[in-house]
Write an enzyme that holds these catalytic residues in place. Structure first.
Site, PDB file in Angstrom:
ATOM      1  N   ARG A   1      -3.024  32.924 -18.515  1.00  0.00           N
ATOM      2  CA  ARG A   1      -3.524  34.128 -17.554  1.00  0.00           C
ATOM      3  C   ARG A   1      -2.705  35.342 -17.719  1.00  0.00           C
ATOM      4  O   ARG A   1      -1.483  35.317 -17.413  1.00  0.00           O
ATOM      5  CB  ARG A   1      -3.658  33.660 -15.836  1.00  0.00           C
TER       6      ARG A   1
ATOM      7  N   GLU B   1       0.928  -1.245  -0.044  1.00  0.00           N
ATOM      8  CA  GLU B   1      -0.049  -0.015  -0.064  1.00  0.00           C
ATOM      9  C   GLU B   1       0.706   1.028   0.102  1.00  0.00           C
ATOM     10  O   GLU B   1       0.538   2.230  -0.589  1.00  0.00           O
ATOM     11  CB  GLU B   1      -0.954   0.074   1.209  1.00  0.00           C
TER      12      GLU B   1
ATOM     13  N   GLN C   1       8.428  35.815 -11.570  1.00  0.00           N
ATOM     14  CA  GLN C   1       9.465  34.781 -10.883  1.00  0.00           C
ATOM     15  C   GLN C   1       8.651  34.067  -9.957  1.00  0.00           C
ATOM     16  O   GLN C   1       8.769  32.902  -9.685  1.00  0.00           O
ATOM     17  CB  GLN C   1      10.687  35.517 -10.538  1.00  0.00           C
TER      18      GLN C   1
END
Length: 378
Positions: free
Chosen positions: A267, A241, A278
């Protein structure tokens, strides 16, 4: 040292990614519980039995090849809870049966588990026993022909809809972790009670709840391994798991990186694409760095499992890195999407909610640090 996938592995990943993108119908809301049709589709895609031997209906894949498929589903399926449910079903339930069940039990249960005709739940955690599995209050007393179980299990993934539970009970209270025994119990057994689904923060497609045993008789043939081997069986399943399940969080991070890159390129603010700032590009780089670092650690852990080496340290490091990275990167994605990241329409907020429990289940981040410290001799 080889870092690339073979053509067969690439084809398997691509096929799993295509299946992941088609497993949910259009309009499925991530807040809906999965249906039996969804579950059978996972079985048809080979996800539910990826690491189960072929002779019992599985794919026969090792840890790495199973992880690649869960990574693909984590990326392609927006209902992370469904992929998580499948991973818990396979690694915490089907694999203990495949590795420790009697042959008759394997033949009876595994084909249906792999095909999606049965849903399995791992019932280990208790209200007062999470990380410390040596203190289980659930007991099993020996009676002619079998065992009688009494106790309450909590946070059981798939519990409310399960057909089968792999559970653990104390059979010798004086023996500590050597006094635990593992059982495979049909949920229709008298004395086994399934609780209602919890209202949860994330993983909304996956129902989870309580499982209670009240004078529940389990025949001897449904003991996995032998009495007293429960802790060994559980830790083996946790290896599967913690390594393979968390590949789905690599897929989730991969999806987020792609979404974020596309968003910041498009955007515009202050007359510039926000990718040119940056502070924005640094966040995206950090997301990619976390993804690739976790990917290398997880693949290394799976490689160690497949070669039969000691995998405790790489598995703990992998689980810790991937789970912590999923939360950090999902939070970064919300920030980078701004106000839209807080809205459900982008799926980014859902990814954050789905990522948070990754640092808790299968052994918390704190527990992974303790395992790493022990492996270093600290």
């Amino acid at each position: 040292m080889e870092f690339g996938w073979t053509p067969q592995q690439q084809a398997a990943y691509d096929g799993a990614l295509a299946a992941a993108r088609s497993v949910l119908p259009d309009g499925f809301g991530t807040a809906e519980y999965y249906t039996r049709d969804h579950w059978r589709a996972l079985g048809e895609a080979g996800l539910l039995g990826a690491s189960v031997p072929v002779e019992y209906g599985g794919g026969g894949h090792g840890a790495l090849d199973a992880a690649l498929r869960f990574e693909a589903f984590g990326k392609g399926c927006p209902a992370t809870g469904l992929v998580f449910a499948a991973a818990a079903h396979l690694f915490a339930c089907a694999m203990p049966i495949a590795e420790f069940g009697a042959d008759a039990v394997r033949k009876e249960l595994l084909p249906d588990l792999c095909a999606g005709r049965l849903v399995a739940a791992n019932a280990m955690t208790e209200p007062e026993a999470g990380s410390d599995v040596s203190r289980l209050a659930t007991s099993a007393r020996k009676v002619p022909g079998g065992w009688v179980l009494d106790g309450l299990k909590n946070f059981v993934t798939n519990g409310p809809v399960a057909d089968l539970c792999v559970t653990y009970a104390t059979t010798d209270p004086a023996a500590g972790h050597l006094g635990l025994t593992a059982f495979a119990v049909d949920t229709g057994t008298p004395g086994l009670l399934l609780g209602e689904p919890f209202a949860k923060m994330g993983m909304l497609a996956c129902p989870a709840g309580t499982v209670e045993f009240r004078d529940c008789f389990v025949p001897d043939e449904r003991v996995l391994g032998a009495p007293g081997l429960g802790a060994v069986i559980f830790q083996q399943s946790m290896g599967w798991e913690r390594a393979c399940l968390f590949a789905l969080y690599l897929g989730l991070q991969d999806r987020l990186v792609e979404q974020v890159v596309a968003h910041v390129r498009e955007r515009r603010q202050f007359g510039r694409r926000i990718a040119e700032f940056q502070s924005v590009s640094d966040r995206v780089v950090d997301m990619k760095l976390r993804l690739e670092s976790g990917r290398l650690l997880l693949y290394r852990a799976c490689w160690e499992m497949d070669r039969g080496g000691s995998a405790v340290l790489p598995i703990a490091l992998s689980k810790l890195q991937v789970s912590e990275a999923a939360v950090a990167s999902a939070l970064d994605a919300v920030h980078l999407f701004g106000g839209r990241g807080y809205l459900a329409e982008t799926g980014v907020e859902a990814a954050l909610r789905d990522a948070v429990p990754a640092t808790l289940f299968s052994g918390s981040s704190e527990m992974q640090r303790r395992l790493v410290a022990a492996e270093l001799g600290l």
